[in-house]
Enzyme design. Sequence first.
Site, PDB file in Angstrom:
ATOM      1  N   ASN A  88      -5.804   8.051  31.907  1.00 19.06           N
ATOM      2  CA  ASN A  88      -6.271   7.007  32.695  1.00 19.06           C
ATOM      3  C   ASN A  88      -6.661   7.869  34.260  1.00 19.06           C
ATOM      4  OD1 ASN A  88      -5.271   4.580  31.404  1.00 19.06           O
ATOM      5  ND2 ASN A  88      -3.238   5.726  31.709  1.00 19.06           N
ATOM      6  N   CYS A 138      -7.561   3.215  23.876  1.00 19.23           N
ATOM      7  CA  CYS A 138      -8.627   2.371  24.729  1.00 19.23           C
ATOM      8  C   CYS A 138      -9.675   1.923  23.898  1.00 19.23           C
ATOM      9  CB  CYS A 138      -9.157   3.405  25.737  1.00 19.23           C
ATOM     10  SG  CYS A 138     -10.248   2.901  26.883  1.00 19.23           S
ATOM     11  N   ASN A 195      -0.013  -2.744  30.507  1.00 19.22           N
ATOM     12  CA  ASN A 195      -1.433  -3.628  31.133  1.00 19.22           C
ATOM     13  C   ASN A 195      -1.240  -4.951  30.913  1.00 19.22           C
ATOM     14  OD1 ASN A 195      -3.296  -1.126  30.599  1.00 19.22           O
ATOM     15  ND2 ASN A 195      -2.197  -1.189  28.508  1.00 19.22           N
ATOM     16  N   CYS A 199     -11.046  -4.851  29.440  1.00 18.96           N
ATOM     17  CA  CYS A 199     -10.181  -3.840  28.796  1.00 18.96           C
ATOM     18  C   CYS A 199     -10.133  -4.247  27.227  1.00 18.96           C
ATOM     19  CB  CYS A 199      -8.692  -4.100  29.308  1.00 18.96           C
ATOM     20  SG  CYS A 199      -7.390  -3.191  28.260  1.00 18.96           S
TER      21      CYS A 199
END
Length: 275
Positions: A73, A82, A190, A217
């Site tokens: 990150n 990701c 998240n 995302c």
Amino acid sequence: MRWVNYVKGHGTLNDFVVIVDRYAAFPLSDEEVRHLCDRRAGVGGDGVLRAVKAKHIPEWDGDPDLWFMDYRNADGSIAEMCGNGTRVFGRHLADQDLISGREVDIATRAGVRRLTFHSDGSVATDMGVVGIDPEPVRVQLGGLEWSGTRVDVGNPHAVVLLDDGQDLAELDLTVAPTWSPAEAYPHGTNVEFVRRIDDHHLAMRVHERGAGETPSCGTGVVATVATHAAATGLGDGTYQVDVPGGVLTVVLTGDRAVLRGPAEIVAHGKASLPD
């Protein structure tokens, strides 16, 4: 001073610094990751994708010849997965002839992920099993509170399905949402806020762990679709999700999901790292 060769890429404006380090000879400190992701002092990005042959990753016990996506990150912390990053990662490896074929497996901290390259330039990632926890959490932001759904897409998510009268654009995601109980996400999470457009069309904003609000995302989009499909009983199908950075699609089959969208490389260069 150290220098590193990099490319800059994005998937629906979720942007990354990509570094190829085949033999794991160029580990990055937290400070170096933060520097590379700094949008004024560095290259700028929501994270760093380091491509390493899996045999050089001590915790990896799968196929040693796969390329491993070592994702960090923007704040330097390690992330398990990701979704947008997998597409950018694969696009760069393909552009450099480091992988070949329409379908390619890559290694991640969440396991093996299969990439499929399409003729229109988009890339699809088999995101594997999506897990929905039946125990909800409470999500707080700006004096408001909602029930959130806990979702595992190889990394943690809290998904909030907004009521029809709530305006997605008015949420202040410059501030990090909080949740309760706190122990639901001991390493952070998240948080996605979702508005229904129609049964198979959603809009989403996200505050990413370790990065803040981002234009997109990929794992969050998958978590959003899985939550919506379960809550409405719609189940399997193809879903479109609009994010500030563009449009992504998810094909849901049972508890598995495939995420598809663009992946663009926009720059090549050499960056300095702090002493």
